[in-house]
Design a protein around this motif. Structure first.
Motif, PDB file in Angstrom:
ATOM      1  N   TYR A   2       0.921  -1.200  -0.044  1.00  0.00           N
ATOM      2  CA  TYR A   2      -0.034   0.019  -0.060  1.00  0.00           C
ATOM      3  C   TYR A   2       0.716   1.201  -0.039  1.00  0.00           C
ATOM      4  N   ILE A   5       2.058   1.842  -3.523  1.00  0.00           N
ATOM      5  CA  ILE A   5       0.907   2.237  -4.472  1.00  0.00           C
ATOM      6  C   ILE A   5       0.609   3.909  -4.036  1.00  0.00           C
ATOM      7  N   THR A   6       0.640   4.148  -2.840  1.00  0.00           N
ATOM      8  CA  THR A   6       0.344   5.645  -2.587  1.00  0.00           C
ATOM      9  C   THR A   6       1.514   6.418  -2.956  1.00  0.00           C
ATOM     10  N   LEU A  14      -4.303   7.250  -8.802  1.00  0.00           N
ATOM     11  CA  LEU A  14      -3.442   6.797  -9.768  1.00  0.00           C
ATOM     12  C   LEU A  14      -3.600   7.239 -11.189  1.00  0.00           C
ATOM     13  N   GLY A  85       0.892  -4.603 -12.337  1.00  0.00           N
ATOM     14  CA  GLY A  85       0.454  -4.145 -11.088  1.00  0.00           C
ATOM     15  C   GLY A  85       0.066  -5.168  -9.864  1.00  0.00           C
ATOM     16  N   ILE A 157     -10.042  -4.793  -4.642  1.00  0.00           N
ATOM     17  CA  ILE A 157      -9.290  -5.410  -5.704  1.00  0.00           C
ATOM     18  C   ILE A 157      -9.993  -6.814  -5.805  1.00  0.00           C
ATOM     19  N   TRP A 165      -7.594  -3.508 -12.252  1.00  0.00           N
ATOM     20  CA  TRP A 165      -6.473  -2.966 -11.141  1.00  0.00           C
ATOM     21  C   TRP A 165      -5.062  -3.442 -11.670  1.00  0.00           C
ATOM     22  N   ASP A 166      -4.990  -4.514 -12.303  1.00  0.00           N
ATOM     23  CA  ASP A 166      -3.357  -4.854 -13.073  1.00  0.00           C
ATOM     24  C   ASP A 166      -2.977  -3.879 -13.719  1.00  0.00           C
ATOM     25  N   LEU A 169      -2.774  -0.311 -10.864  1.00  0.00           N
ATOM     26  CA  LEU A 169      -1.570  -0.242  -9.968  1.00  0.00           C
ATOM     27  C   LEU A 169       0.050   0.077 -10.622  1.00  0.00           C
TER      28      LEU A 169
END
Ligand code: ZN
Length: 197
Positions: A2, A5-6, A14, A85, A157, A165-166, A169
């Protein structure tokens, strides 16, 4: 994961992936709201890769060695050239140019055995919530089954949305991906075949 990602997001969000411009993407913004696109009338199906009139079959041409994760006499397990991702994305191909639905019972049983082992291996890995198994076959006529590992604990997800999401991300660090692929390949090779990562 996480935190990684953030760090790639701007104010938590994103960037939109390339799929937002694809013809098959079903949503668009109209009058300030997200709405389904107007459905076009049906037409003739276009030939897929590896079909008469379509482009050459990449699976029959041969995969770049860096993409092969595991293989045996009848099957080749590949991954994408670059990380994406989701933690693990794999594709299981037949060596022979067959489509799903054309297998004899022995071949079909092998697919079931390998898929079952892969799911068991992937779901035992730390941080993985589930391994999804998918077969679409709209792009290539050469049989291929997808395995998507979704991360544990992310309520958004899930299900088929994990595949979207793949692309959304940020890519998994290559070193992490290679280590996970090595784990999967060596465990799968315990039942036969050869690990290639
Ligand atoms: Zn082929």
């Amino acid at each position: 994961m996480y935190a990684r990602i953030t760090a790639a997001a701007e104010e938590g969000r994103l960037p939109a992936p390339a799929m937002a411009d694809w013809d098959v993407f079903p949503w668009e913004v109209a009058d300030g709201a997200v709405v389904p696109k107007v459905l076009a009338s049906p037409g003739a199906e276009k030939p897929r890769q590896g079909e008469p009139g379509g482009s050459d079959c990449l699976a029959c041409t041969g995969f770049e060695p860096g993409r092969i994760v595991w293989e045996d006499e009848h099957w080749v397990l590949t991954t994408s050239p670059e990380p994406t991702g989701l933690p693990v994305v794999l594709t299981l191909w037949t060596r022979e140019h067959l489509d799903v639905g054309d297998f004899d019972d022995e071949h079909a049983a092998e697919l079931g055995r390998i898929a079952n082992r892969l799911v068991r291996i992937i779901e035992a890995m730390p941080g993985i919530g589930r391994a999804h198994v998918n077969r679409w076959g709209d792009g290539s006529a050469h049989s291929h089954v997808w395995f998507f590992a979704r991360p544990e604990g992310f309520a958004q997800i899930k299900g088929s949305y994990a595949v979207e999401w793949d692309d959304i991300l940020p890519p998994v660090p290559e070193e992490t991906r290679r280590a996970d692929l090595h784990t999967i390949a060596t465990k799968l090779a315990n039942w036969g075949g050869h690990a290639r990562v």
